[in-house]
Design an enzyme around this catalytic site. Structure first.
Site, mmCIF file in Angstrom:
data_model
loop_
_atom_site.group_PDB
_atom_site.id
_atom_site.type_symbol
_atom_site.label_atom_id
_atom_site.label_comp_id
_atom_site.label_asym_id
_atom_site.label_seq_id
_atom_site.Cartn_x
_atom_site.Cartn_y
_atom_site.Cartn_z
ATOM 1 N N GLY A 17 -4.956 -5.041 7.445
ATOM 2 C CA GLY A 17 -5.339 -3.757 6.406
ATOM 3 C C GLY A 17 -4.468 -3.491 5.276
ATOM 4 O O GLY A 17 -3.695 -2.632 5.579
ATOM 5 N N GLY A 19 -4.399 -1.507 2.657
ATOM 6 C CA GLY A 19 -4.745 -0.435 1.905
ATOM 7 C C GLY A 19 -3.518 0.340 1.517
ATOM 8 O O GLY A 19 -2.528 -0.332 1.131
ATOM 9 N N ALA A 20 -3.689 1.598 1.410
ATOM 10 C CA ALA A 20 -2.560 2.703 1.131
ATOM 11 C C ALA A 20 -1.138 2.283 1.570
ATOM 12 O O ALA A 20 -0.020 2.275 0.912
ATOM 13 C CB ALA A 20 -2.728 4.081 1.178
ATOM 14 N N LEU A 21 -1.012 1.983 2.831
ATOM 15 C CA LEU A 21 0.085 1.950 3.735
ATOM 16 C C LEU A 21 0.517 0.494 3.691
ATOM 17 O O LEU A 21 1.630 0.251 3.476
ATOM 18 C CB LEU A 21 0.284 2.739 5.055
ATOM 19 C CG LEU A 21 1.296 2.468 5.968
ATOM 20 C CD1 LEU A 21 1.476 3.957 6.626
ATOM 21 C CD2 LEU A 21 0.821 1.437 6.962
ATOM 22 N N GLY A 22 -0.481 -0.291 4.145
ATOM 23 C CA GLY A 22 -0.191 -1.595 4.438
ATOM 24 C C GLY A 22 0.082 -2.561 3.276
ATOM 25 O O GLY A 22 0.870 -3.240 2.907
ATOM 26 N N LYS A 199 5.623 13.235 14.852
ATOM 27 C CA LYS A 199 5.134 12.994 13.849
ATOM 28 C C LYS A 199 3.781 13.992 13.744
ATOM 29 O O LYS A 199 3.415 14.366 12.888
ATOM 30 C CB LYS A 199 4.634 11.806 13.737
ATOM 31 C CG LYS A 199 3.875 11.240 12.495
ATOM 32 C CD LYS A 199 4.659 11.328 11.238
ATOM 33 C CE LYS A 199 3.870 11.223 10.023
ATOM 34 N NZ LYS A 199 3.077 10.076 9.374
HETATM 35 N N1 LIG Z 1 -1.481 6.521 3.267
HETATM 36 C C1 LIG Z 1 -0.349 7.141 3.967
HETATM 37 O O1 LIG Z 1 0.548 7.672 3.074
HETATM 38 C C2 LIG Z 1 -0.087 7.090 5.301
HETATM 39 C C3 LIG Z 1 -0.864 6.731 6.077
HETATM 40 N N2 LIG Z 1 -0.602 6.781 7.482
HETATM 41 C C4 LIG Z 1 -1.430 5.909 8.533
HETATM 42 O O2 LIG Z 1 -1.491 4.592 8.339
HETATM 43 C C5 LIG Z 1 -2.699 4.001 8.669
HETATM 44 C C6 LIG Z 1 -3.338 3.267 7.561
HETATM 45 O O3 LIG Z 1 -3.737 4.332 6.549
HETATM 46 P P1 LIG Z 1 -3.970 4.145 5.068
HETATM 47 O O4 LIG Z 1 -3.115 2.887 4.511
HETATM 48 O O5 LIG Z 1 -3.878 5.541 4.467
HETATM 49 O O6 LIG Z 1 -5.765 3.657 4.996
HETATM 50 P P2 LIG Z 1 -6.319 2.871 4.013
HETATM 51 O O7 LIG Z 1 -7.849 2.989 4.243
HETATM 52 O O8 LIG Z 1 -5.957 3.137 2.803
HETATM 53 O O9 LIG Z 1 -6.214 1.449 4.447
HETATM 54 C C7 LIG Z 1 -6.835 0.710 5.521
HETATM 55 C C8 LIG Z 1 -7.222 -0.635 4.884
HETATM 56 O O10 LIG Z 1 -7.640 -1.485 5.906
HETATM 57 C C9 LIG Z 1 -8.537 -2.026 5.434
HETATM 58 N N3 LIG Z 1 -9.673 -2.667 6.485
HETATM 59 C C10 LIG Z 1 -10.495 -2.040 7.051
HETATM 60 N N4 LIG Z 1 -11.349 -2.817 8.133
HETATM 61 C C11 LIG Z 1 -10.641 -3.977 7.610
HETATM 62 C C12 LIG Z 1 -11.202 -5.427 8.219
HETATM 63 N N5 LIG Z 1 -11.830 -5.405 9.104
HETATM 64 N N6 LIG Z 1 -10.345 -6.367 7.881
HETATM 65 C C13 LIG Z 1 -9.530 -6.493 6.799
HETATM 66 N N7 LIG Z 1 -9.087 -4.859 6.451
HETATM 67 C C14 LIG Z 1 -9.789 -3.906 6.756
HETATM 68 C C15 LIG Z 1 -9.392 -1.330 4.512
HETATM 69 O O11 LIG Z 1 -10.201 -1.893 3.645
HETATM 70 P P3 LIG Z 1 -11.392 -1.427 2.812
HETATM 71 O O12 LIG Z 1 -11.086 -0.518 1.886
HETATM 72 O O13 LIG Z 1 -12.181 -2.522 2.461
HETATM 73 O O14 LIG Z 1 -12.133 -0.892 3.981
HETATM 74 C C16 LIG Z 1 -8.158 -0.449 3.850
HETATM 75 O O15 LIG Z 1 -7.838 -1.010 2.676
HETATM 76 C C17 LIG Z 1 -3.535 5.210 9.260
HETATM 77 O O16 LIG Z 1 -3.462 5.370 10.686
HETATM 78 C C18 LIG Z 1 -2.738 6.547 8.512
HETATM 79 O O17 LIG Z 1 -3.013 7.547 9.492
HETATM 80 C C19 LIG Z 1 0.637 7.407 7.960
HETATM 81 C C20 LIG Z 1 1.489 7.815 7.194
HETATM 82 C C21 LIG Z 1 1.252 7.714 5.588
HETATM 83 C C1 LIG Z 2 3.033 13.328 6.763
HETATM 84 C C2 LIG Z 2 2.376 12.387 5.696
HETATM 85 C C3 LIG Z 2 2.108 13.065 4.556
HETATM 86 C C4 LIG Z 2 3.481 11.455 5.408
HETATM 87 O O1 LIG Z 2 4.797 11.926 5.231
HETATM 88 C C5 LIG Z 2 1.135 11.783 6.447
HETATM 89 O O2 LIG Z 2 1.281 11.246 7.429
HETATM 90 C C6 LIG Z 2 -0.281 11.825 6.231
HETATM 91 O O3 LIG Z 2 -0.634 12.252 5.225
HETATM 92 O O4 LIG Z 2 -1.130 11.572 6.913
#
Ligand SMILES: NC(=O)C1=CN([C@@H]2O[C@H](COP(=O)(O)OP(=O)(O)OC[C@H]3O[C@@H](n4cnc5c(N)ncnc54)[C@H](OP(=O)(O)O)[C@@H]3O)[C@@H](O)[C@H]2O)C=CC1
Ligand SMILES: CC(C)(CO)C(=O)C(=O)O
Length: 320
Positions: A17, A19-22, A199
């Site tokens: 995944g 996305g924003a975090l990965g 958290k």
């Molecule tokens: N963003 C942040 O700052 C923070 C996030 N988190 C946690 O981290 C986790 C991830 O969040 P976040 O990164 O923000 O979410 P995003 O939606 O930005 O990232 C998730 C990624 O997974 C991809 N994805 C979904 N399904 C598949 C699949 N079948 N195969 C491959 N890739 C796939 C998505 O792709 P596509 O866009 O193409 O669907 C997307 O890019 C969550 O649990 C969130 O609560 C925790 C703290 C902070």
């Molecule tokens: C607490 C925070 C903002 C990360 O520090 C978060 O986990 C979120 O937006 O889901």
């Protein structure tokens, strides 16, 4: 497998995944020299051709070439598999994880919420499951384009059956060393369950209220009524933690309140998902803690009210 003291080695990381975090943590690891394999969905073609662009408060950088995949079967087996999907996609894990993680490897769960490590330990055997709580503000703003707004620290803890506290192992140390080499601040916790409830002290009030009241974090903190609501919800999370024998002192709640007051005005990740019409992580962040506390005989009325409101909103908007 490389040992814990090797600063950069051929340890293979998979990002499930991107996305924003990965995308952010994976790019930092690759930039530091690790061998990182990124699983993508809609951004696959763009990232295969153009790589990743990270805009970060710590300095922008690009990775013109990354190892991108849209099929887990094409990926090599990795030493550390980072679960960075939204928890709403975790029904895919039984298909995604087994071919990807090396025997004796690590699955690192960086998602928000409660109980995911337990589910994963049932899916893959003979691997160590580690949980990571990410204090990160990051958004995906375009294909392969991540904007890191603030923070970044990760608290890591080993998963053990029933979430019993665990001593720090060599495996958690080398994961911590790798992230630190990549410039990420790491804190090690011997009690993952406590870290997860801590958290939730942040996620439950702010993620929930931001959606239900259509508000940013700064708005929730400046209005006297919502400020009280936030604190009451935080106290209920602490009551939930107590049902698992975990103590969250009032000083921790005050620290979270102060942390949020100092934070740049922030649209929570749940609010962004809601605005974009994407599924919300209601079950992992609200449902699982509620059920855990209820199973121990505790009633968390305000969190329960919020859970049902969010279920209503997601049903009505067709994003359940
Ligand atoms: N963003 C942040 O700052 C923070 C996030 N988190 C946690 O981290 C986790 C991830 O969040 P976040 O990164 O923000 O979410 P995003 O939606 O930005 O990232 C998730 C990624 O997974 C991809 N994805 C979904 N399904 C598949 C699949 N079948 N195969 C491959 N890739 C796939 C998505 O792709 P596509 O866009 O193409 O669907 C997307 O890019 C969550 O649990 C969130 O609560 C925790 C703290 C902070
Ligand atoms: C607490 C925070 C903002 C990360 O520090 C978060 O986990 C979120 O937006 O889901």
């Amino acid at each position: 497998m490389c040992d814990s003291l090797t600063p950069v080695c051929d340890r293979k990381y998979a990002i499930l995944g991107t996305g924003a975090l990965g995308g952010f943590y994976g790019a930092k690891l690759q930039q530091a020299g690790y061998d990182v394999h990124f699983l993508l969905k809609s951004d696959y073609e763009h990232v295969s051709k153009s790589g990743l662009l990270i805009e970060s408060k710590d300095g922008d950088f690009t990775l013109p070439q990354v190892k991108a995949y849209n099929d887990v079967e094409q990926m090599p087996q990795c030493d550390v598999v980072i679960v960075a999907l939204k928890t709403t996609q975790n029904h895919l894990l039984p298909k995604l994880l087994p071919p990807l993680v090396k025997d004796g490897g690590v699955v690192l769960v960086l998602q928000n919420g409660l109980g995911v490590e337990e589910d994963i330990s049932q899916i893959v055997k003979n691997v160590q499951v580690i949980g990571g709580l990410c204090f990160l503000c990051s958004n995906k703003v375009g294909a392969g384009h991540i904007r890191h707004l603030d923070y970044g620290k990760i608290t890591l803890g080993e998963y053990t059956p029933k979430y019993d506290p665990a001593p720090l192992t060599e495996r958690i140390q080398y994961v911590a060393n790798d992230f630190e080499t990549a410039g990420i601040t790491i804190e090690l916790a011997t009690d993952l369950l406590l870290a997860r409830w801590q958290k939730l002290v942040w996620n439950i009030p702010y993620n929930g209220l931001s959606v239900i009241l259509n508000a940013r974090t700064d708005e929730l903190m400046t209005d006297a009524h919502t400020r009280i609501l936030v604190e009451q919800l935080m106290n209920e999370v602490a009551a939930g933690a107590k049902t698992s024998g975990r103590v969250i002192p009032d000083s921790f709640i005050q620290t979270m309140l102060n942390y949020t007051v100092k934070m740049k005005p922030y649209r929570t990740s749940m609010k962004i998902d809601y605005d974009e019409g994407r599924p919300l992580e209601v079950e992992a962040i609200f449902g699982n803690p509620l059920r855990k506390a209820q199973a121990a005989g505790a009633n968390l009325p305000q969190i329960s009210c919020m859970y049902h409101q969010l279920k209503f909103l997601t049903q009505r908007n067709g994003i359940a």
